[in-house]
Design an enzyme around this catalytic site. Structure first.
Site, short mmCIF file in Angstrom:
data_model
loop_
_atom_site.label_atom_id
_atom_site.label_comp_id
_atom_site.label_asym_id
_atom_site.label_seq_id
_atom_site.Cartn_x
_atom_site.Cartn_y
_atom_site.Cartn_z
N LEU D 231 -16.86 -2.70 -21.64
CA LEU D 231 -16.83 -3.62 -20.71
C LEU D 231 -15.49 -3.25 -19.86
O LEU D 231 -14.19 -3.15 -20.57
CB LEU D 231 -16.71 -5.17 -21.13
CG LEU D 231 -16.59 -6.02 -19.97
CD1 LEU D 231 -17.96 -5.95 -18.99
CD2 LEU D 231 -16.31 -7.41 -20.59
N ASP D 232 -15.68 -2.92 -18.46
CA ASP D 232 -14.45 -2.71 -17.69
C ASP D 232 -13.79 -1.39 -17.96
O ASP D 232 -12.52 -0.92 -17.70
CB ASP D 232 -13.49 -3.95 -17.49
CG ASP D 232 -13.98 -5.25 -17.38
OD1 ASP D 232 -14.87 -4.93 -16.45
OD2 ASP D 232 -13.57 -6.23 -17.63
N GLU D 233 -14.49 -0.63 -19.06
CA GLU D 233 -13.86 0.69 -19.47
C GLU D 233 -14.49 1.91 -18.84
O GLU D 233 -14.25 3.16 -19.20
CB GLU D 233 -13.87 0.87 -20.88
CG GLU D 233 -13.07 -0.44 -21.46
CD GLU D 233 -11.56 0.08 -21.31
OE1 GLU D 233 -11.43 1.38 -21.29
OE2 GLU D 233 -10.85 -0.89 -21.63
#
Lengths: 287, 287, 287, 287
Positions: D231-233
């Site tokens: 996530l968000d990476e």
């Protein structure tokens, strides 16, 4: 040849298929490894093609002279190219002309000393003495050529001699407050970089900060350009702006402007050093 | 009075000690709570003082009429103030004039619908029909006033009537491609906001993107300003720029410029709505 | 008192009506002319009010001591204010701590020499000798306090003694690569400004440029903040970023980052010098 | 083949001399005119070479199938290339997933309608009904797939079916507030673009504006990235920031952030449409 030395080939020619292929195939055959390439085509009516190719010659057993001779015969001639190769082991010689403001000069000298500007600075010429000590503290020869109403042409000739003597590749006007004559400019076409303290074409001429203040603009700027005989009209290399408001007096604009001037001038000088600028008419292509 | 309604007092007067004290003491005595204050003094030779004060009247048992009457007598009169109070429960009426380009109009309508622009939009006037559907989809009356060589004065009178009928507080030219006559402008002094598609004063007049392309600038911009009778010379409210390069054709500049235009126009309109702009001569103070 | 000397009053107190009126009326009665004022109210639950007022005392016949005594009694006491006045004729004493990188130090020294930073720089402390010559060329005493595993506490005590001896008002860590102990930090609360070479809270800790490269961000930044005992967690004063791309190696990020670091640090130092920063919890109000 | 249709060749292969020459010679022999080329070499230890070449096939009498077959045999195979050609006469199919916020969706729809985004938008999928009318006003099918604790896997399968049915080339999450499962993500590797409302890696996860407010940062940002299972990476395509201050409440950050979100998302989507993005590990090369 040594590793890490790169050649930078700049090309301008009529646009037609096969240019990238022709040049890259030629370089490959010479044993040159292409590290970077940028192209630009003008609109079809004009039909010009510009390219910058960076290559390594580490494994070539051809000399540069032979490479350039062959390139002219096999590629550049048939394709009607204007071209030029610069090698990074030729350290460019950068002459500086300056008046009294020290911020642009200091910026260049500091970045030069830190290794950011891979040039030699063989001399600084000034029409004032104020920056002599500063310049000499950096170990750079300083030439004081005061200009008055009567001696301008003569001083310019003296400057030309000095600049030619050191084989300067280009000249930076780091806030040099004299207008150079056509006689001077013609000796160094596309080799003189000036920083103008406004977002050109707004506020050309003298007192741009005062004029910006009077007009009440909300951004002030600076413009780095090559010097031509049309004052403040030369090909623009880089520009930038900073936000200002009603709170800022003219003196604040001058102070804020200093920061933009030195940033923009630095970026333009770096682009010139790295052979990323091609002048085309009154515009630049900055790869 | 209701909580959350605020008054915005704008002041211009000769600079002298005691202004902040006088105004804030007066408001305090009226039961008004100061939420925000901004000041600006011009240089001593001119000696003018500008102030914007935002206050809440929640606990006041004085009427607005009384407050304003008292303010004039006790404070503004003695201090020779030009002043004005606007209350947030007076929802400003924003008229829009537009031609064919939809990006600025759309930006305003979207921000209006989302609640970002606390205004009513009582009408959109256009000299073309292209944006009628779009406007009406937002539930806003659209008036088609085509302009040709013979009917300009008449059409402007018609526009004035329409705008006055809806009690518009100000007019936004959201890329309205007709030059307004002095007769029109004089009816709405400092009430007409225009977006010009260049970084003024560079590239005033027609075809700014084409001229920017020809000049080879490295930044293009947009300018929001109040309309005066000097074309593109009115007081600037806001400006911004975007970086461009040799790669961008005129059509690219037009497209990139659209984004700057709508951002700059939005910021200027918001500042105007919030009574943060004071016009002083040909400049603005934007608090 | 002399013209042009201004006082800067910083206030924090519970929010309530009458503060602006009370303070400005008090200053007016003292013969002080308010030049600038900024306010900030936190959200109603917290209910705090912050203000900065700049005033001139040219025509006052009251002494500063009397003014401050009266202010406490008549205004600050009743309104439960934390407050502080700084006068521009007290030239702040700015201590600098630095390691090996010269760009931030150089930026501060140049702006100091040009008059842009109205401070004295009574000393530079470093754990390395590299920047001794540079510092002394500016006529500033340089203290070499090398730090190793065994002597850190002792060296910090020595630094504290040196800094106290010169009555430094605040300390700038111009890329000082040692973590200061709580013992050191507690002596100078909200008086130590650090420049961190990332856009905090991204890439806190060591090697931010390397980590930014690894993560593949498209902007790199720098953050100036007050030092607290939580590493890289102190109140942020200013931040900025620059655009980067896949073309930039870590070394390019370091070089580009230098320019942002020196700009952000300069802006934070100027704000601190001008008493425009109020620390509130772990955040700052920068007027 | 028609004029103005261009092919975009994306290449990744081990770095070695002769790649540019080989590819450009091949295209030349096919009668293809190279319009633009960009290269990138990773550091020597990794030794990878990336290239994007844009070419015109107007005078070729070879079919695309033959060109691609020949390219694989003569160039790509020997040089161990991963490669892909996209032609501009294949209009990409862009699916959009959205929840309740309309600003990113609206931005995409407006730019699509104005011709700025040369794609088809075959469908919009949402877990809420709020944006149905807006979507359908643009003539685009809207699919309502509400998600609750029990039906997420099922709804994702339904979404996959819908997206596959319309042969979508990529998916834009225009503020879609559901975390997609690995099962979903694995179906569209490097084909899902998300806009995160912070300057990643700062403030990953939920409530970035609230966290930015709490930390007291002076810039807020937005990040467009490809979605991976972390996530968000995922690989960052573009980022930008806007300046904020102590004056801004969380709700102001949300409003200011909307403008950055839509700009950053637009730029990322345009780069993806133009085949200018190559994903390499967890980073992107954006030519």
């Amino acid at each position: 040849m040594q590793t890490d030395i790169t050649g930078r080939l700049l090309i301008c020619c009529p646009d037609r298929p096969g240019i990238v292929a022709g040049v890259s195939q030629f370089l490959y055959n010479c044993g040159a490894n292409i590290l970077d390439a940028s192209q630009h085509s003008t609109d079809p009516r004009e039909g010009l093609f510009f390219m910058r190719m960076v290559f390594q010659l580490e494994k070539a057993d051809i000399t540069r002279e032979q490479l350039e001779k062959d390139f002219q015969e096999k590629v550049a001639g048939p394709l009607k190219m204007d071209w030029h190769i610069d090698y990074t082991d030729h350290r460019k010689q950068m002459a500086i002309m300056v008046s009294k403001y020290d911020h642009c000069l200091m910026e260049l000298l500091l970045r030069w000393r830190s290794g950011e500007l891979p040039v030699d600075i063989p001399l600084v010429i000034s029409n004032h003495k104020e920056l002599q000590q500063l310049t000499e503290d950096f170990g750079i020869p300083f030439h004081y050529l005061p200009v008055d109403a009567g001696n301008k042409a003569e001083r310019e000739q003296e400057a030309i001699r000095l600049i030619k003597n050191v084989n300067a590749d280009f000249i930076v006007l780091a806030r040099y407050m004299q207008i150079l004559s056509p006689a001077f400019v013609s000796v160094f076409p596309q080799k003189i970089i000036n920083i103008h303290h406004s977002f050109l074409p707004a506020f050309a001429g003298a007192n741009p900060y005062k004029n910006a203040y009077t007009r009440g603009v909300k951004l002030i700027g600076a413009t780095a350009h090559y010097v031509t005989n049309d004052l403040d009209e030369g090909p623009i290399i880089d520009q930038d702006v900073a936000r200002v408001s009603h709170k800022h007096a003219v003196s604040d604009l001058v102070m804020l402007g200093r920061d933009i001037e030195r940033q923009v001038l630095t970026r333009a000088v770096v682009a010139h050093i790295e052979d990323r600028v091609i002048v085309h008419g009154n515009k630049t292509i900055v790869f």
